[in-house]
Structure formats: C-alpha cells, structure tokens
Design a protein around this motif. Structure first.
Motif, PDB file in Angstrom:
ATOM      1  N   THR A 338       7.728 -14.649  57.662  1.00 66.30           N
ATOM      2  CA  THR A 338       8.159 -15.931  57.102  1.00 66.30           C
ATOM      3  C   THR A 338       6.960 -16.773  56.689  1.00 66.30           C
ATOM      4  O   THR A 338       6.922 -17.345  55.587  1.00 66.30           O
ATOM      5  N   LEU A 339       5.954 -16.836  57.563  1.00 64.44           N
ATOM      6  CA  LEU A 339       4.743 -17.592  57.259  1.00 64.44           C
ATOM      7  C   LEU A 339       4.014 -16.983  56.059  1.00 64.44           C
ATOM      8  O   LEU A 339       3.549 -17.704  55.163  1.00 64.44           O
ATOM      9  N   GLU A 340       3.934 -15.673  56.030  1.00 60.21           N
ATOM     10  CA  GLU A 340       3.275 -14.995  54.916  1.00 60.21           C
ATOM     11  C   GLU A 340       3.974 -15.299  53.594  1.00 60.21           C
ATOM     12  O   GLU A 340       3.325 -15.549  52.569  1.00 60.21           O
ATOM     13  N   ALA A 341       5.316 -15.324  53.620  1.00 59.38           N
ATOM     14  CA  ALA A 341       6.073 -15.615  52.405  1.00 59.38           C
ATOM     15  C   ALA A 341       5.843 -17.047  51.934  1.00 59.38           C
ATOM     16  O   ALA A 341       5.720 -17.307  50.728  1.00 59.38           O
ATOM     17  N   ILE A 342       5.763 -17.984  52.873  1.00 58.46           N
ATOM     18  CA  ILE A 342       5.508 -19.378  52.514  1.00 58.46           C
ATOM     19  C   ILE A 342       4.178 -19.497  51.773  1.00 58.46           C
ATOM     20  O   ILE A 342       4.071 -20.187  50.751  1.00 58.46           O
ATOM     21  N   VAL A 343       3.167 -18.790  52.276  1.00 60.36           N
ATOM     22  CA  VAL A 343       1.839 -18.880  51.680  1.00 60.36           C
ATOM     23  C   VAL A 343       1.801 -18.178  50.328  1.00 60.36           C
ATOM     24  O   VAL A 343       1.308 -18.741  49.334  1.00 60.36           O
ATOM     25  N   THR A 344       2.284 -16.958  50.259  1.00 56.31           N
ATOM     26  CA  THR A 344       2.182 -16.200  49.012  1.00 56.31           C
ATOM     27  C   THR A 344       3.014 -16.835  47.889  1.00 56.31           C
ATOM     28  O   THR A 344       2.627 -16.785  46.720  1.00 56.31           O
ATOM     29  N   GLN A 345       4.136 -17.450  48.254  1.00 54.12           N
ATOM     30  CA  GLN A 345       4.966 -18.100  47.240  1.00 54.12           C
ATOM     31  C   GLN A 345       4.391 -19.437  46.791  1.00 54.12           C
ATOM     32  O   GLN A 345       4.579 -19.856  45.651  1.00 54.12           O
ATOM     33  N   GLY A 346       3.669 -20.103  47.682  1.00 48.04           N
ATOM     34  CA  GLY A 346       3.150 -21.426  47.346  1.00 48.04           C
ATOM     35  C   GLY A 346       1.749 -21.438  46.788  1.00 48.04           C
ATOM     36  O   GLY A 346       1.341 -22.399  46.127  1.00 48.04           O
ATOM     37  N   ALA A 347       0.978 -20.352  47.025  1.00 47.47           N
ATOM     38  CA  ALA A 347      -0.414 -20.320  46.563  1.00 47.47           C
ATOM     39  C   ALA A 347      -0.480 -20.127  45.057  1.00 47.47           C
ATOM     40  O   ALA A 347       0.258 -19.321  44.498  1.00 47.47           O
ATOM     41  N   PRO A 348      -1.390 -20.840  44.390  1.00 48.50           N
ATOM     42  CA  PRO A 348      -1.508 -20.715  42.931  1.00 48.50           C
ATOM     43  C   PRO A 348      -2.310 -19.496  42.497  1.00 48.50           C
ATOM     44  O   PRO A 348      -2.359 -19.189  41.303  1.00 48.50           O
ATOM     45  N   SER A 349      -2.976 -18.814  43.431  1.00 45.33           N
ATOM     46  CA  SER A 349      -3.798 -17.652  43.085  1.00 45.33           C
ATOM     47  C   SER A 349      -3.481 -16.512  44.051  1.00 45.33           C
ATOM     48  O   SER A 349      -3.066 -16.751  45.192  1.00 45.33           O
ATOM     49  N   PRO A 350      -3.662 -15.272  43.619  1.00 43.78           N
ATOM     50  CA  PRO A 350      -3.364 -14.125  44.492  1.00 43.78           C
ATOM     51  C   PRO A 350      -4.167 -14.195  45.786  1.00 43.78           C
ATOM     52  O   PRO A 350      -5.390 -14.344  45.751  1.00 43.78           O
ATOM     53  N   THR A 351      -3.480 -14.098  46.915  1.00 47.23           N
ATOM     54  CA  THR A 351      -4.144 -14.231  48.208  1.00 47.23           C
ATOM     55  C   THR A 351      -3.543 -13.239  49.201  1.00 47.23           C
ATOM     56  O   THR A 351      -2.331 -13.190  49.378  1.00 47.23           O
ATOM     57  N   LYS A 352      -4.411 -12.467  49.832  1.00 49.77           N
ATOM     58  CA  LYS A 352      -3.968 -11.563  50.892  1.00 49.77           C
ATOM     59  C   LYS A 352      -3.908 -12.333  52.205  1.00 49.77           C
ATOM     60  O   LYS A 352      -4.823 -13.111  52.516  1.00 49.77           O
ATOM     61  N   ILE A 353      -2.845 -12.103  52.976  1.00 49.94           N
ATOM     62  CA  ILE A 353      -2.681 -12.761  54.273  1.00 49.94           C
ATOM     63  C   ILE A 353      -2.702 -11.696  55.352  1.00 49.94           C
ATOM     64  O   ILE A 353      -1.907 -10.752  55.316  1.00 49.94           O
ATOM     65  N   ARG A 354      -3.613 -11.842  56.303  1.00 48.11           N
ATOM     66  CA  ARG A 354      -3.709 -10.865  57.391  1.00 48.11           C
ATOM     67  C   ARG A 354      -3.905 -11.579  58.717  1.00 48.11           C
ATOM     68  O   ARG A 354      -4.436 -12.693  58.770  1.00 48.11           O
ATOM     69  N   ARG A 355      -3.503 -10.908  59.772  1.00 52.79           N
ATOM     70  CA  ARG A 355      -3.872 -11.375  61.111  1.00 52.79           C
ATOM     71  C   ARG A 355      -5.345 -11.023  61.337  1.00 52.79           C
ATOM     72  O   ARG A 355      -5.827  -9.982  60.901  1.00 52.79           O
ATOM     73  N   ALA A 356      -6.059 -11.894  62.027  1.00 54.05           N
ATOM     74  CA  ALA A 356      -7.421 -11.564  62.440  1.00 54.05           C
ATOM     75  C   ALA A 356      -7.355 -10.400  63.434  1.00 54.05           C
ATOM     76  O   ALA A 356      -6.365 -10.238  64.145  1.00 54.05           O
ATOM     77  N   GLU A 357      -8.402  -9.587  63.479  1.00 54.54           N
ATOM     78  CA  GLU A 357      -8.385  -8.379  64.301  1.00 54.54           C
ATOM     79  C   GLU A 357      -9.009  -8.548  65.680  1.00 54.54           C
ATOM     80  O   GLU A 357      -8.588  -7.909  66.638  1.00 54.54           O
ATOM     81  N   LEU A 358     -10.008  -9.394  65.786  1.00 54.10           N
ATOM     82  CA  LEU A 358     -10.853  -9.384  66.981  1.00 54.10           C
ATOM     83  C   LEU A 358     -10.356 -10.263  68.118  1.00 54.10           C
ATOM     84  O   LEU A 358     -10.879 -10.188  69.232  1.00 54.10           O
TER      85      LEU A 358
END
Length: 383
Positions: A338-358
């Motif tokens: 849900t959070l990823e969809a909010i960001v990808t739909q609202g961002a004006p430029s292509p943006t990858k969303i990932r969880r931090a790994e460490l």
C-alpha cells in the motif's frame, strides 16, 4: 596507485621525504593486501634500495608480515609480504536513547570487538569510556572514530538531538578527538545509515538514493552522484520537521515526527488500550488493525502520511531509488505494498521503492566506512 618520484634534490626535508615514501608503501600494501617486494617497488616507484629499510621497519612495527614464498616461472622465488589490517583499527559508535554501541573494526572493515553501555551520564565521557573499554589492548592501534547521533551534526558539533539529551550546539567531535587522540567524525545517524546501505546494502551500485528512517524520530539520508548531501549547516534530511497541517515543530522535535513517528504511534495504541510490543509499535498496529476498524483507518492514515512525505522529497531531489528503514520493517506485505503504491502513483519521476537491507547494522556499517575514510585508510566514496 600513485608513485613517489625519487630525486636527489628533493625540495622536502629528509624526514618528510621518508614519511611520504613510508605512506606510499603502506597505501600500496593496504590496497594489495599481499604482494612481493618487486610488486611493491612497481606500485610505488621506489627503488629496492629505498624499499629495503622501509619494509624492514614496517615488519618490525607489525604492519607487514612475511608469508612464505611465491613460485615464479623465471628468476628467484619471491617472498610475499602481507599487510596486517589489525594494526590500523577504527571505532564505529552509535549514540541512541537506550545507550552507546561501539564496534571496533580493522582496516578491512572486519569486526574485532563490540560493546554497549547505558546512556546514564555525560554523552562524551560515556562514548570515550566505551571506545577505550572495547578497544582494550588494541587502543594503541586506533586510527579513527565515527560517531552516529540522532540529530543534526555539522563539523563535529551536535545540536537538535533531544532523544540523547543534546539540543544546543556541542563540540562532540573536538572533545572526543582531544581525549582519544585520533580523528573523529560525528554525523547524523541516518546519514550513516545511507552510507552503510550504499556501501554494503540495498543501495550498492546506486549513485542516487534517499533513505527514510521511521523510528523514535523521523529522518532521511541522501546520496546524490555518489556523495552524501548534508546541506550548508548539516540539516539536510531533517524531514521530521516537515510541516503537518500547517503546524511547525518546537523544542527540538518536528511536527511530522511528533505525529507520525513510532513513538507517536505507540501513544495512539496506548490510548486505544493496546500495549505496543517491545520496541515495535508498528507491528502491534498492523496486527491490531486486522481486527479493529478504527485502528485499520489509523494504519491507513500513517501509511498515507509516510507516503506524502516520501513523494514530497522525490519532487525535490529525484533520487531514483528510495529505501525505507526502521519501523517500515514491521509492516506486513499488504501494508508495504500500500505504501509503495502511494509513492509510485504520486511521484512525478520513476522511483524504485525498497526496504533497507541492513536493519540496525546499517549505521555501524556507515560509521566504519566513515571512520576508515577519516583515518585515511579508505578512499572517500560517499562524501
């Protein structure tokens, strides 16, 4: 690898010339780890006659160790020299509300020792004490220290770190450097998190990335063109001060983090009769929202607020990659999607969303990298 030009009429004094040549030998050995004297001569440009006393001294001091003989197709076998990374140690320190964590790492970034102490007194004294205790018999080999603080840090001075008792400016770096006798880097903890992820985590290979950390406070770290961006006074990434419904922060706490941090979520849960699990109010909220419609709406409000914050920053810096850290790790897959969809739909430029790994290790990875850079043991790749 740079080489040292040997000339009979060097403009520098004899001692300074020797220091430069010694530094070149150490740099080459540190980079190659294992090499012969012939290879060392080729890398530094120093003649065998010049190298011999330098190598002899470095062996006596423990920097270089002879490791047997390497077979060659022609000529005499070559004795191999190995650089011992444990003669150059750094300390990575993380200052948090629950105490001070310290890791001692060698010149290759490998962990040597670690320790923790409660934050029950003056922060500078406690940091110095824990570094000295954890380093113990290795203290004479300490070359640099990096300290992560949950607040604004600029040129070693810390301010706006209310969760560890620092609001006004304090010269933490200068005070620690004077006591420990080594270079000290003091940086915002989220800046060091993004350095850690950039060096060894989810942002490896990405020169442009923004990391958002949702925890007791809310902050961000930004790497652009491979370098950390701290701003003109160290305040870049203080997104916890993002205005919420027109409200501004005060007393060192931003209005956004006052409403949408993990601490704020814990308060809402407590008011609703839900005791948050230890250090995991977001996990408690996600679980409770499955059975409680009111808390389900509140969960969605939290995700929407976090998403708006991320989108707002994307509009300004266009990082291309966004890492989400801290309490985000406690979201279930549905909530994260849900959070990823909010960001990808609202961002004006292509943006990858990932969880931090460490996870919690990111800040210490970043601190080790920064301490190595401060001590001149690592090329600066992250600002």
């Amino acid at each position: 690898m740079s080489q040292v030009t040997e000339t009979p009429s060097s403009p520098v004094g004899r001692e300074r010339s020797r220091e430069v040549k010694r530094a070149a030998v150490l740099s080459a050995a540190r980079s190659a780890r294992t090499l012969s004297r012939v290879e060392l001569s080729e890398m530094t440009g120093l003649s065998p006659a010049t190298l011999t006393p330098l190598v002899r001294d470095l062996i006596a001091e423990g920097y270089l160790v002879e490791r047997g003989v390497a077979a060659t197709r022609t000529g005499r076998p070559r004795t191999l020299l190995e650089f011992d990374p444990r003669v150059e140690l750094v300390a990575a320190v993380s200052l948090a509300p629950d105490g001070v964590s310290c890791q001692i790492a060698d010149g290759h970034g490998e962990l040597v020792a670690s320790g923790h102490r409660n934050l029950d007194g003056d922060a500078v004294d406690i940091i110095a004490d824990v570094v000295e205790d954890v380093a113990a018999e290795h203290l004479t080999h300490l070359r640099g220290v990096a300290v992560a603080v949950p607040g604004i840090s600029y040129k070693g001075k810390v301010r706006l770190a209310p969760y560890v008792g620092v609001v006004e400016k304090r010269s933490v770096g200068k005070q620690l450097g004077k006591r420990l006798g080594v270079p000290v880097v003091v940086d915002n903890d989220v800046n060091l998190m993004v350095v850690g992820e950039h060096t060894a985590g989810a942002a490896r290979g990405s020169d442009d990335v923004m990391l958002f950390h949702f925890a007791e406070g809310v902050g961000a770290g930004l790497v652009l063109d491979g370098h950390v961006r701290r701003g003109s006074s160290g305040g870049a990434g203080e997104v916890g001060f993002f205005p919420t419904d027109g409200a501004m922060g005060d007393a060192g706490v931003g209005s956004f983090e006052a409403r949408w941090s993990a601490r704020a979520i814990a308060d809402v849960l407590a008011a609703a009769g839900h005791e948050p699990a230890a250090q995991s109010p977001v996990a408690t909220l996600v679980a409770a929202a499955r059975k409680d419609e009111e808390l389900a709406r509140y969960r969605d409000e939290v995700l929407a607020a976090w998403g708006r914050l991320v989108v707002s920053c994307i509009c300004v810096v266009d990082p291309g990659l966004v890492l989400l850290s801290g309490s985000v790790a406690d979201l279930d897959e549905h909530s994260f999607a849900t959070l990823e969809a909010i960001v990808t739909q609202g961002a004006p430029s292509p943006t990858k969303i990932r969880r931090a790994e460490l996870g919690g290790e990111a800040v210490l990875h970043g601190a080790v990298s920064s301490a190595l850079s401060a001590a001149g043991l690592l090329a600066r790749t992250a600002g």
